[in-house]
Design an enzyme around this catalytic site. Structure first.
Site, short mmCIF file in Angstrom:
data_model
loop_
_atom_site.label_atom_id
_atom_site.label_comp_id
_atom_site.label_asym_id
_atom_site.label_seq_id
_atom_site.Cartn_x
_atom_site.Cartn_y
_atom_site.Cartn_z
N ASP A 387 42.93 31.21 53.51
CA ASP A 387 42.52 32.57 53.12
C ASP A 387 43.57 33.58 53.59
O ASP A 387 44.49 33.24 54.34
CB ASP A 387 41.14 32.85 53.75
N GLU A 390 47.91 36.50 51.05
CA GLU A 390 48.70 37.29 50.06
C GLU A 390 50.07 37.68 50.60
O GLU A 390 50.98 37.83 49.77
CB GLU A 390 47.90 38.54 49.66
N ASP A 458 36.94 38.11 46.81
CA ASP A 458 35.73 38.85 47.22
C ASP A 458 35.11 39.61 46.06
O ASP A 458 35.22 40.84 45.96
CB ASP A 458 36.08 39.80 48.37
C1 GLC Z 1 37.93 37.15 53.23
C2 GLC Z 1 37.61 36.02 52.26
C3 GLC Z 1 36.16 35.64 52.38
C4 GLC Z 1 35.86 35.27 53.83
C5 GLC Z 1 36.22 36.40 54.77
C6 GLC Z 1 36.08 36.02 56.23
O1 GLC Z 1 37.27 38.30 52.86
O2 GLC Z 1 37.95 36.35 50.95
O3 GLC Z 1 35.85 34.59 51.51
O4 GLC Z 1 34.51 34.95 53.98
O5 GLC Z 1 37.57 36.78 54.55
O6 GLC Z 1 36.88 34.93 56.55
#
Ligand code: GLC
Length: 752
Positions: A387, A390, A458
């Protein structure tokens, strides 16, 4: 700012199999990759090394060309590229002379400062699909987009850019098709006639080259096959990752993870995967476990295993600045982190507070990163969620002077997430010792399908997002990403029970089926929505498990020819105008022959367009003639799903997890049709790489209405199917039934 046109040709030479054309301003290199793929690279820095994150093929085609005073014509068996010399312009045709795409005669390729743009002729009825994770309509005509991988929590249905960059689109007009992939990781732009008086489309980038691959196959499916030949295809996913996945930010302790898993079993709702979001870590330090709440990861994994669950854990790129933390100490000592131009390490804040960011563009850094996963694989984790890559940092504005090795961030930003996923995939594949890792990434660039699945970040718990999510999945499929999911139910906000149920029904037909929600939102598990809704959710998840033999075989196609599991109707019905109609543009095929029409939660009927042919509603076997739109019932417990006549769908009986052996019965469902059809059935052990050495079970199942037979071919592969019994189930055959038989490798002929 200066404006510079490409100019007139000064010389044309050949070097190996590449044609080199020089103007006063730039050098164009043209090479043939296959009869249907020609690369054009126009650069002002011809001595720079030719590298790509996306492309895994070399130019192999022989260069065939004719030169006259005014032009050079390159020809293959499928394509003609006419290059006019003065000014230097490129025009593509099919071998028999149909115009496919060409530079705008006046502006062609030009520069404003470092920014390079290619202006092209826009044809009156030209449509565009692709670009991956982009909002807007299926047909991108009239829209403009930017590629700049961005952390965009709460994105709206018009937000651009989002998390991923796939600078690849397909143009469609007058019965013709072409594809174009701009392989440039700088911030890039695509404009499909937004503000050019319908005269020009254009694409380009803030820096780098107009470096594109032109695809001339005369079908969308053929172009996707070629594009994924060039940039790679996914490998067979672990079967467990195709089951139902339950996630949340966060299940706060091992106990909570186990309790939720146990509840699935107690309620007999099938599921395969539990997730640990960031709170399983100690102070958000990657590759650690929280000493209080996840004190004994091994015990957690063992208990999950006893319940036939797998665990996926999240990792982010940001390494917390804290002496004594292994990854920080090692990264600093070895110089693995991104820096400012003076060599100081860049600091950005993310969940752990102040962080450094690994330079995933370096092989040694990826190897180091990959090995660190032993902290997760040793206790038994097999799924790795990448995650914030980017990369994200609070403020969302990493200075452009930040460097990864000798590259400034803006040049390579769009490939950062992909390189993180690559390091994760390569490292965990090595650690898992012949087992298939499941890797999921949020940021991506063209070619990421080789390493990872993706999800669309998200999203929000609204009907608009349900529909948008489907278009994102479908568009990602056009750009080579087959293993795709959205946060079912919506990440931000709280869905109504109806929306939750609807979205879950759609999740059955989403390549990756994951329920996920943000912290602070209401709990999302299937039993949180009232008894009646729970029963619908359960029935739908059971449907997913029944369909797994079909779904797994559909993934096999993605591995073999790059075709996505979720397919916009534009792939199979490219020239049917209704497919692009905004009322129908969210419809898609799931695999070869299941058509799904997403419906919002507040409607209990739907307008559905069925393309040519005949279609049966899956839930009732009601028959419809294609080429027409219908208003159909869509109660909450019956999403409009149709199958093509003649379809063959293998299904299994319900299991609670893919880890269960099952009863050994494979159902072959056949919907009566008039034309001969076939289905490629694929099976393997679902968890190792033994299939690469022949341990798979591949059979062609053919239905021949003229002779009323069903045949299973002698097939390939040394694997013994886990199914021992075959049950043929007929739909639309007026009450006929067929006796169960035994599925063996020999040829089977059944008279219907
Ligand atoms: C980001 C991710 C989400 C995750 C959050 C906490 O917002 O896109 O899926 O739950 O981080 O890790």
């Amino acid at each position: 700012m200066d404006f510079q046109l490409l100019g007139n040709t000064q010389s044309v030479t050949q070097q190996d199999q590449t044609l080199i054309i020089k103007t006063a301003e730039a050098t164009a290199r043209v090479s043939v990759y296959s009869p249907t793929i020609i690369r054009v690279c126009v650069t002002r820095t011809p001595d720079k090394e030719d590298t790509s994150f996306a492309v895994i093929q070399q130019s192999s085609g022989e260069l065939n060309y004719l030169e006259s005073d005014t032009e050079v014509i390159i020809s293959t068996s499928a394509l003609l590229l006419r290059i006019s010399k003065s000014p230097l312009r490129f025009s593509f045709y099919t071998a028999d002379g149909k115009e496919l795409s060409r530079d705008d005669d006046r502006f062609g390729i030009n520069w404003q400062g470092d920014r390079v743009i290619n202006y092209r002729k826009l044809y009156p009825d030209e449509k565009f699909i692709g670009l991956g994770e982009k909002v807007g309509n299926l047909n991108r005509r009239g829209w403009a987009y930017t590629n700049w991988n961005t952390d965009c929590p709460d994105y709206g249905v018009k937000t651009d850019p989002l998390y991923k960059s796939f600078p690849f689109f397909i143009g469609i007009y007058q019965g013709g098709t072409y594809g174009l992939f701009l392989d440039n990781t700088n911030k890039s732009y695509f404009d499909f006639g937004a503000t050019t008086d319908n005269e020009m489309s254009w694409f380009g980038a803030d820096n780098g080259d107009i470096n594109y691959y032109f695809f001339g196959e005369q079908s969308v499916a053929g172009i996707i096959r070629d594009y994924t030949w060039l940039t790679g295809r996914m490998e067979m996913p672990a079967l467990w990752s195709l089951g139902y996945q339950q996630c949340r930010w966060s299940y706060m302790s091992a106990k909570e993870v186990l309790d939720i898993a146990a509840k699935f079993r107690e309620k007999q709702i099938p599921a395969d995967v539990m997730y640990c979001d960031i709170d399983y870590m100690q102070d958000y330090k990657i590759f650690t476990w929280n000493e209080q709440t996840f004190a004994n990861p091994k015990a957690l994994l063992e208990k999950l295993k006893e319940m036939n669950f797998k665990l996926v854990t999240i990792v982010d790129p940001g390494i917390k600045i804290e002496e004594g933390y292994q990854q920080y100490d090692e990264g600093v000592e070895k110089g693995y982190f991104a820096t400012y131009p003076n060599g100081e390490k860049f600091v950005g804040e993310v969940w752990p507070g102040r962080c450094h960011f690994p330079d995933f563009f370096r092989q040694d850094v990826r190897e180091w990163w990959g090995k660190s996963f032993s902290a997760l694989t040793e206790p038994g984790v097999e799924g790795f969620w990448n995650d914030m890559n980017e990369p994200a940092a609070w403020g969302q504005n990493i200075p452009g002077m930040v460097k990864f090795g000798d590259k400034f961030m803006p040049e390579v930003r769009n490939a950062y997430g992909m390189q993180m996923a690559r390091g994760t995939y390569e490292g965990t594949r090595a650690l898992l010792n012949n087992k298939r890792p499941f890797v999921l990434t949020r940021a991506a660039y063209a070619g990421t399908q080789r390493y990872s699945a993706v999800w669309t970040g998200d999203n929000t718990a609204t009907d608009d997002h349900l529909l948008l999510g489907q278009r994102l999945v479908n568009a990602l499929g056009v750009t080579g990403m087959s293993f795709v999911g959205v946060d079912i139910g919506g990440f931000t906000g709280n869905p109504t029970p109806e929306l939750m149920v609807r979205w879950n029904s759609l999740g059955v037909y989403t390549p990756m089926f994951r329920n996920h929600a943000m912290q602070g939102t209401v709990m999302r598990e299937p039993w949180e929505w009232g008894e009646a809704n729970e029963q619908i959710i359960k029935k739908d998840i059971e449907q997913r498990y029944k369909l797994l033999p079909y779904i797994y075989s559909s993934f096999y196609q993605s591995c073999k020819n790059g075709l996505p599991v979720s397919r916009t109707l534009a792939i199979d019905y490219t020239f049917d105008e209704q497919v692009y109609n905004e009322a129908f543009q969210n419809e898609f095929l799931f695999g070869d022959s299941i058509l799904v029409a997403p419906v919002i939660s507040t409607r209990h009927s739907a307008e559905v367009y069925l393309p040519e042919g005949q279609w049966y509603r899956l839930s009732s076997d009601e028959l419809y003639n294609g080429g027409e739109a219908y208003t159909v019932d869509a109660p909450l417990d019956d999403l409009p799903v149709f199958v093509k006549s003649g379809t063959i769908i293998p299904m299994q009986h319900i299991v609670q997890s893919t880890q269960e052996q099952g009863d050994g019965v494979l159902e072959l469902h056949i919907w009566k049709g008039n034309e001969a059809t076939s289905f490629t059935y694929y099976e393997d052990d679902g968890e190792t790489y033994d299939y690469e050495n022949g341990a798979y079970y591949l059979r062609t199942i053919s239905y021949d209405p003229a002779n009323q037979t069903l045949t299973i071919s002698e097939g390939e592969g040394s694997y013994t199917s886990r199914f021992t019994q075959l049950q043929v189930i007929l739909h639309g055959f007026d009450g006929k039934t067929v006796q169960p038989s035994t599925l063996t490798p020999q040829q089977i002929n059944i008279t219907l």
